[in-house]
Design a protein around this motif. Structure first.
Motif, mmCIF file in Angstrom:
data_model
loop_
_atom_site.group_PDB
_atom_site.id
_atom_site.type_symbol
_atom_site.label_atom_id
_atom_site.label_comp_id
_atom_site.label_asym_id
_atom_site.label_seq_id
_atom_site.Cartn_x
_atom_site.Cartn_y
_atom_site.Cartn_z
ATOM 1 N N GLY A 287 0.821 -1.206 0.000
ATOM 2 C CA GLY A 287 0.000 0.000 0.000
ATOM 3 C C GLY A 287 0.846 1.243 0.000
ATOM 4 O O GLY A 287 1.929 1.278 -0.567
ATOM 5 N N GLY A 288 0.365 2.218 0.686
ATOM 6 C CA GLY A 288 1.032 3.502 0.740
ATOM 7 C C GLY A 288 1.016 4.049 2.145
ATOM 8 O O GLY A 288 0.855 3.293 3.111
ATOM 9 N N PRO A 289 1.155 5.354 2.269
ATOM 10 C CA PRO A 289 1.226 5.978 3.585
ATOM 11 C C PRO A 289 0.054 5.576 4.486
ATOM 12 O O PRO A 289 -1.104 5.570 4.066
ATOM 13 N N GLY A 290 0.391 5.177 5.700
ATOM 14 C CA GLY A 290 -0.616 4.841 6.691
ATOM 15 C C GLY A 290 -0.980 3.374 6.782
ATOM 16 O O GLY A 290 -1.751 2.990 7.661
ATOM 17 N N LEU A 291 -0.430 2.520 5.906
ATOM 18 C CA LEU A 291 -0.810 1.110 5.936
ATOM 19 C C LEU A 291 -0.405 0.435 7.243
ATOM 20 O O LEU A 291 -1.224 -0.259 7.863
ATOM 21 N N VAL A 292 0.824 0.633 7.683
ATOM 22 C CA VAL A 292 1.269 -0.001 8.928
ATOM 23 C C VAL A 292 0.389 0.447 10.086
ATOM 24 O O VAL A 292 -0.066 -0.372 10.890
ATOM 25 N N GLU A 293 0.123 1.729 10.167
ATOM 26 C CA GLU A 293 -0.727 2.257 11.247
ATOM 27 C C GLU A 293 -2.126 1.663 11.175
ATOM 28 O O GLU A 293 -2.704 1.274 12.198
ATOM 29 N N ARG A 294 -2.686 1.571 9.983
ATOM 30 C CA ARG A 294 -4.026 0.996 9.809
ATOM 31 C C ARG A 294 -4.058 -0.460 10.274
ATOM 32 O O ARG A 294 -4.962 -0.874 10.998
ATOM 33 N N VAL A 295 -3.057 -1.234 9.861
ATOM 34 C CA VAL A 295 -3.002 -2.644 10.244
ATOM 35 C C VAL A 295 -2.827 -2.782 11.748
ATOM 36 O O VAL A 295 -3.544 -3.557 12.400
ATOM 37 N N ARG A 296 -1.910 -2.041 12.311
ATOM 38 C CA ARG A 296 -1.676 -2.138 13.763
ATOM 39 C C ARG A 296 -2.899 -1.734 14.569
ATOM 40 O O ARG A 296 -3.228 -2.370 15.573
ATOM 41 N N ASP A 297 -3.577 -0.691 14.147
ATOM 42 C CA ASP A 297 -4.795 -0.272 14.847
ATOM 43 C C ASP A 297 -5.842 -1.383 14.808
ATOM 44 O O ASP A 297 -6.439 -1.720 15.834
ATOM 45 N N LEU A 298 -6.056 -1.968 13.644
ATOM 46 C CA LEU A 298 -7.062 -3.008 13.502
ATOM 47 C C LEU A 298 -6.711 -4.252 14.317
ATOM 48 O O LEU A 298 -7.558 -4.785 15.042
ATOM 49 N N ILE A 299 -5.462 -4.700 14.264
ATOM 50 C CA ILE A 299 -5.120 -5.923 14.994
ATOM 51 C C ILE A 299 -5.075 -5.702 16.503
ATOM 52 O O ILE A 299 -5.371 -6.614 17.268
ATOM 53 N N GLU A 300 -4.740 -4.493 16.942
ATOM 54 C CA GLU A 300 -4.788 -4.201 18.378
ATOM 55 C C GLU A 300 -6.217 -4.267 18.888
ATOM 56 O O GLU A 300 -6.481 -4.838 19.949
ATOM 57 N N ARG A 301 -7.146 -3.715 18.126
ATOM 58 C CA ARG A 301 -8.553 -3.781 18.529
ATOM 59 C C ARG A 301 -9.073 -5.210 18.468
ATOM 60 O O ARG A 301 -9.838 -5.634 19.337
ATOM 61 N N GLU A 302 -8.636 -5.965 17.476
ATOM 62 C CA GLU A 302 -9.075 -7.359 17.360
ATOM 63 C C GLU A 302 -8.514 -8.211 18.499
ATOM 64 O O GLU A 302 -9.227 -9.037 19.078
ATOM 65 N N ALA A 303 -7.262 -8.028 18.836
ATOM 66 C CA ALA A 303 -6.653 -8.794 19.926
ATOM 67 C C ALA A 303 -7.296 -8.454 21.273
ATOM 68 O O ALA A 303 -7.332 -9.293 22.168
ATOM 69 N N ALA A 304 -7.831 -7.240 21.397
ATOM 70 C CA ALA A 304 -8.475 -6.853 22.650
ATOM 71 C C ALA A 304 -9.770 -7.622 22.891
ATOM 72 O O ALA A 304 -10.119 -7.915 24.028
ATOM 73 N N CYS A 305 -10.476 -7.983 21.829
ATOM 74 C CA CYS A 305 -11.744 -8.711 21.998
ATOM 75 C C CYS A 305 -11.594 -10.205 21.730
ATOM 76 O O CYS A 305 -12.410 -10.999 22.199
ATOM 77 N N CYS A 306 -10.595 -10.580 20.986
ATOM 78 C CA CYS A 306 -10.350 -11.990 20.663
ATOM 79 C C CYS A 306 -8.904 -12.300 21.054
ATOM 80 O O CYS A 306 -8.003 -12.347 20.206
ATOM 81 N N SER A 307 -8.708 -12.506 22.344
ATOM 82 C CA SER A 307 -7.352 -12.630 22.882
ATOM 83 C C SER A 307 -6.631 -13.894 22.424
ATOM 84 O O SER A 307 -5.420 -14.020 22.636
ATOM 85 N N PHE A 308 -7.318 -14.803 21.776
ATOM 86 C CA PHE A 308 -6.670 -16.020 21.279
ATOM 87 C C PHE A 308 -5.839 -15.755 20.030
ATOM 88 O O PHE A 308 -5.007 -16.574 19.658
ATOM 89 N N PHE A 309 -6.039 -14.620 19.356
ATOM 90 C CA PHE A 309 -5.231 -14.273 18.187
ATOM 91 C C PHE A 309 -3.852 -13.779 18.620
ATOM 92 O O PHE A 309 -3.732 -13.023 19.588
ATOM 93 N N THR A 310 -2.826 -14.172 17.882
ATOM 94 C CA THR A 310 -1.503 -13.588 18.005
ATOM 95 C C THR A 310 -1.170 -13.001 16.644
ATOM 96 O O THR A 310 -1.225 -13.700 15.628
ATOM 97 N N PHE A 311 -0.844 -11.721 16.629
ATOM 98 C CA PHE A 311 -0.532 -11.014 15.391
ATOM 99 C C PHE A 311 0.900 -10.504 15.440
ATOM 100 O O PHE A 311 1.376 -10.091 16.502
ATOM 101 N N ALA A 312 1.562 -10.497 14.296
ATOM 102 C CA ALA A 312 2.888 -9.891 14.163
ATOM 103 C C ALA A 312 2.933 -9.167 12.821
ATOM 104 O O ALA A 312 2.542 -9.726 11.795
#
Length: 118
Positions: free
Chosen positions: A49-74
């Protein structure tokens, strides 16, 4: 998609689950280029992608890990090209498979199986 919305392992309110799935779908449609099922049972999703992709991905996976703690993301890489590694305990592989299938659908089926690494 039913596995992602109906799982009892998620603490996200049921009414918000379709919105979260739509966020992943939007990310995959805009940026996913390949999906690899790895020998250790995890999944690697390549994104570009372009500018902001890393931030977008990190924001989404942080929110997902908060409600579905069984996920591990890197996340590794840059806005231009990154990998998202996703793993779950063996008892939650159906949910990981559902997520991987959604990513594959949005990349035109660009997936492969990687050997296990020791």
């Amino acid at each position: 998609m039913a596995d992602l919305i109906t799982t009892d392992a998620c603490t996200l309110p049921t009414a918000e689950r379709p919105l979260r799935v739509a966020e992943f779908d939007s990310l995959f449609a805009a940026s996913a280029t390949a999906v690899s099922r790895r020998g250790d049972g995890s999944v690697r999703i390549a994104l570009s992608g372009g500018p902001g992709l890393v931030e977008r991905v990190r924001d989404l996976i942080e929110r997902e890990a908060a409600c579905c703690s069984f996920f591990t993301f890197a996340v590794q890489g840059s806005d231009e090209e990154l990998t998202l590694d996703v793993s779950v305990p063996p008892g939650r592989r159906d949910i990981l498979e559902a997520l991987a299938a959604r990513a594959e659908e949005r990349t035109g089926g660009g997936w492969r199986r990687e050997p296990a690494r020791g």
